[in-house]
Design an enzyme around this catalytic site. Structure first.
Site, PDB file in Angstrom:
ATOM      1  N   SER A  59      42.082 -45.180  -5.871  1.00 14.84           N
ATOM      2  CA  SER A  59      43.024 -44.269  -5.194  1.00 14.84           C
ATOM      3  C   SER A  59      44.268 -44.022  -6.032  1.00 14.84           C
ATOM      4  O   SER A  59      45.356 -44.483  -5.689  1.00 14.84           O
ATOM      5  CB  SER A  59      43.399 -44.809  -3.811  1.00 14.84           C
ATOM      6  OG  SER A  59      43.715 -46.182  -3.832  1.00 14.84           O
TER       7      SER A  59
ATOM      8  N   ASP B 124       0.807  -1.234   0.000  1.00 13.96           N
ATOM      9  CA  ASP B 124       0.000   0.000   0.000  1.00 13.96           C
ATOM     10  C   ASP B 124       0.831   1.271   0.000  1.00 13.96           C
ATOM     11  O   ASP B 124       0.296   2.356   0.246  1.00 13.96           O
ATOM     12  CB  ASP B 124      -0.984   0.029   1.185  1.00 13.96           C
ATOM     13  CG  ASP B 124      -2.026  -1.071   1.103  1.00 13.96           C
ATOM     14  OD1 ASP B 124      -2.363  -1.458  -0.037  1.00 13.96           O
ATOM     15  OD2 ASP B 124      -2.483  -1.546   2.154  1.00 13.96           O
TER      16      ASP B 124
ATOM     17  N   LYS C  77      40.627 -55.737  -7.953  1.00 13.92           N
ATOM     18  CA  LYS C  77      40.719 -55.362  -6.534  1.00 13.92           C
ATOM     19  C   LYS C  77      39.537 -55.905  -5.733  1.00 13.92           C
ATOM     20  O   LYS C  77      39.708 -56.518  -4.682  1.00 13.92           O
ATOM     21  CB  LYS C  77      40.750 -53.827  -6.385  1.00 13.92           C
ATOM     22  CG  LYS C  77      41.888 -53.123  -7.063  1.00 13.92           C
ATOM     23  CD  LYS C  77      41.841 -51.641  -6.788  1.00 13.92           C
ATOM     24  CE  LYS C  77      40.543 -50.980  -7.231  1.00 13.92           C
ATOM     25  NZ  LYS C  77      40.279 -51.138  -8.680  1.00 13.92           N
ATOM     26  N   SER C  78      38.325 -55.636  -6.231  1.00 15.00           N
ATOM     27  CA  SER C  78      37.136 -56.030  -5.484  1.00 15.00           C
ATOM     28  C   SER C  78      37.028 -57.550  -5.387  1.00 15.00           C
ATOM     29  O   SER C  78      36.587 -58.085  -4.350  1.00 15.00           O
ATOM     30  CB  SER C  78      35.879 -55.446  -6.146  1.00 15.00           C
ATOM     31  OG  SER C  78      35.868 -54.034  -6.041  1.00 15.00           O
TER      32      SER C  78
ATOM     33  N   THR D 240       9.168  -5.681  -7.804  1.00  7.73           N
ATOM     34  CA  THR D 240       9.263  -6.709  -6.770  1.00  7.73           C
ATOM     35  C   THR D 240       8.167  -6.529  -5.721  1.00  7.73           C
ATOM     36  O   THR D 240       7.681  -5.427  -5.502  1.00  7.73           O
ATOM     37  CB  THR D 240      10.637  -6.680  -6.078  1.00  7.73           C
ATOM     38  OG1 THR D 240      10.788  -5.440  -5.391  1.00  7.73           O
ATOM     39  CG2 THR D 240      11.748  -6.823  -7.098  1.00  7.73           C
TER      40      THR D 240
END
Length: 628
Positions: free
Chosen positions: A531, A20, A463-464, A90
């Site tokens: 790694s 306002d 590796k695994s 805005t």
């Protein structure tokens, strides 16, 4: 009417004010009195009495019209013979304060509306604070409804004094205050005869005369965030496209690509303007480099002559406006979108919250609620290449996104960005508390001895496979063991990390800490990780050895040709097709251990035999420690 052939300057302005205060009417008056309204638009809001509803000219959303308030950012356009204007309208209601950040983010001028009868309100202070945080270069205060106080110069001067005191407290060097009546048009576009005591400019005169400063046109200040990498046909170089946020660029310039640090020279530049040889901020450009360097979306191209370049930051001190109904707390995770890159980030600390009433900073708040403004520290999952906002509004701004809903939940500005070397940061506020239970007592009572076995090697090296068999063999023999597989870790503890060098280092640091805790508890921790860098593996080793825990490095040395033949995840095939970059052993380095505790090639090997070799080394290591 006289015409001009000179190009008109573009000025961006954002309006803000409490509900306002007459903001919509003011905008309607600007559009109406500058002749910037299509006839059909004007007719649509003109009543039977011939009077136009000026507020309705800008309140375009149906919800706004029904409620009589503005609830979203709306962009309006008008022009004069000397300038073109983009106006961000805005919201005034406190609930929609967050939209002020959006509207003012790239504004040259903030127009702050104040009802002369009410004076400076809470929302006035909040909007002025946002404008100062966002570095809006110019602030003009429009004291509206001056006609409702009979054009009283005494009342105007009282409000003017309040506004100047507010600007002083916020560190705003200068503020222009203008008395207007938006409904009547006094001092908006046309000077009012009713304010003979006022000698300053009208609002339009101010907007036409305010000085505009272009982004830095110094070549060494170049900032070009890479938005797109095009891959043309065979025999043609890649092109890199983006929008300059600072500096200039031309063919022959030597540049550096961050964060890799690769150097090259610009050999071709396209600005979509054949007459333009030099690109300046904020143009969008496409370029080619002389060398085939690794450049990706989110990278930053800077001048090789730059006196200062952004650091590869993992920690950012920032000021944010929180835009979500769910509060922000320390430890929360969000997505941080900065220029052309989006990374995961964790809220490390909430430093302060700005009180919108007093503008004081309340230290160490427990949370930031909707529309709160505060200072925080963010830790990112990968590097961010940011300038401080005070030096570059484009490269120093960001938004925060909810990673689940994709809603924008925050907007912020960078105060400082710093590099973080993983594993080497001393924590002054935390003290390591050793267990009250002696390790020897724990191990002797349980009959379990802890250690870390770290398997490193290329993807698909086996590796695994060895790690799974090793875990089974240890458990079958009665020992406590647990496998920390790289993929499994990334599903939980490291799910916020990508595969950049910085992210990989952080992932290994986290796993190193886990193995230390497991081993201290008497568990054989088995880490199966690519790694690739010795320095990263050294951090994991140092963490364990500092606690006097066994650490065995096993190099699974299977050749890259055999790994590519196996290729269980299709990584090598994707890399060969150009679909995957940065694959260890192909176009990213792998630094083999110089003195591993054990090394073997899994090609044609018997897995049980390899597991037996690991157990032998582990047994000899433990026997040797017992004799010490």
């Amino acid at each position: 009417m006289a015409t001009t052939t000179a190009p008109r300057q573009l000025l961006r302005l954002a309006t803000a004010g409490s509900v306002d205060d007459g903001k919509s009417t003011l905008i309607g008056r600007l559009l109406h009195d500058t002749g910037s309204l299509p006839a059909d638009h004007l007719d649509a809001v003109t009543g039977d009495d011939g009077e136009a509803d000026l507020a309705a000219l800008s309140d375009g959303l149906r919800a706004e019209r029904e409620q009589g308030i503005t609830i979203d950012v709306a962009y309006r356009f008008f022009s004069t013979p000397t300038r073109s204007f983009v106006l961000a309208d805005t919201p005034g209601h406190e609930r929609y304060t967050r939209n002020m950040f959006t509207g003012a983010s790239n504004a040259h001028v903030a127009v702050l509306l104040v009802d002369v009868r009410a004076g400076v309100l809470r929302q006035t202070r909040r909007h002025a604070r946002i404008a100062s945080l966002l570095g809006v270069p110019h602030l003009v205060a429009v004291v509206n409804k001056i006609d409702l106080v009979d054009f009283d110069d005494v009342r105007f001067k009282e409000v003017q004094a309040e506004l100047r005191l507010l600007a002083q407290r916020l560190g705003i060097p200068d503020i222009t205050v203008i008395p207007v009546s938006a409904t009547r048009g006094d001092n908006v576009v046309v000077r009012s005869e009713s304010t003979a005591w006022y000698e300053g400019p009208t609002l339009l005169e101010y907007l036409e005369g305010v000085e505009l400063v272009a982004p830095s046109a110094v070549a060494s200040g170049l900032r070009l965030p890479v938005q797109w990498v095009s891959r043309p046909g065979e025999g043609r170089r890649r092109r890199y496209a983006g929008r300059l946020s600072a500096g200039t660029l031309t063919v022959g310039d030597e540049v550096i690509v961050l964060p890799s640090g690769s150097r090259s020279t610009v050999v071709s530049l396209d600005t979509l303007d054949e007459e333009r040889a030099v690109a300046v901020a904020t143009l969008s450009v496409s370029l080619e480099l002389a060398d085939d360097v690794d450049v990706a979306r989110g990278d930053l191209i800077v001048s090789a002559e730059a006196p200062v370049v952004p650091v590869a930051a993992r920690e950012i001190d920032a000021t944010v406006c929180w835009l979500s109904g769910a509060p922000l707390r320390a430890g929360d995770r969000v997505l941080l979108k900065h220029t052309t890159s989006t990374v995961r980030a964790t809220v490390q600390e909430l430093h302060s919250r700005i009180d919108p009433e007093t503008l004081e900073e309340n230290e160490a708040p427990s949370e930031l609620a909707l529309n709160d403004i505060g200072r925080i520290t963010l830790r990112t999952s990968t590097v961010v290449l940011a300038d401080p906002y005070r030096t570059n509004r484009d490269a120093g701004a960001f938004i925060l996104i909810d990673e689940h809903s994709n809603d924008t939940v925050g907007a912020g500005t960078v105060g400082a960005a710093r590099e973080v070397v993983q594993g080497e940061q001393a924590r002054r506020d935390i003290t390591w508390h050793p267990s009250a239970l002696d390790r020897d007592r724990r191990w002797n009572s349980t009959g379990q001895r802890g250690a870390t076995v770290w398997l490193t090697g290329l993807p698909a090296s086996g590796k695994s496979t060895v790690a799974v068999a090793l875990e089974r063999a240890l458990v079958d023999s009665g020992r406590a063991a647990y496998l920390l597989d790289g993929d499994n870790v990334r599903h939980g503890i490291s799910d916020d990390l990508g595969f950049t060098p910085g992210d990989r280092a952080e992932n290994i640091r986290r796993v190193g800490h886990l193995t230390r805790l497991f081993a201290d508890a008497g568990v054989v921790a088995i880490a199966s990780m690519v790694s690739p860098l010795r320095s990263d593996r050294a951090i994991a080793r140092a963490l364990n050895e500092a606690a006097d825990l066994p650490f065995l490095e096993v190099h699974v040395s299977t050749p890259v040709e055999e790994c590519a033949r196996r290729d269980p995840k299709g990584l090598y095939a994707r890399a060969a097709a150009g679909e995957l970059r940065g694959l260890t052993g192909v176009d990213a380095p792998y630094e083999a251990p110089e003195r591993p505790d054990l090394a073997f090639d899994t090609t044609g090997a018997d897995i049980d035999d390899l597991v037996g070799r690991v157990l032998d080394v582990l047994g000899r290591y433990e026997a040797g420690r017992d004799q010490e």
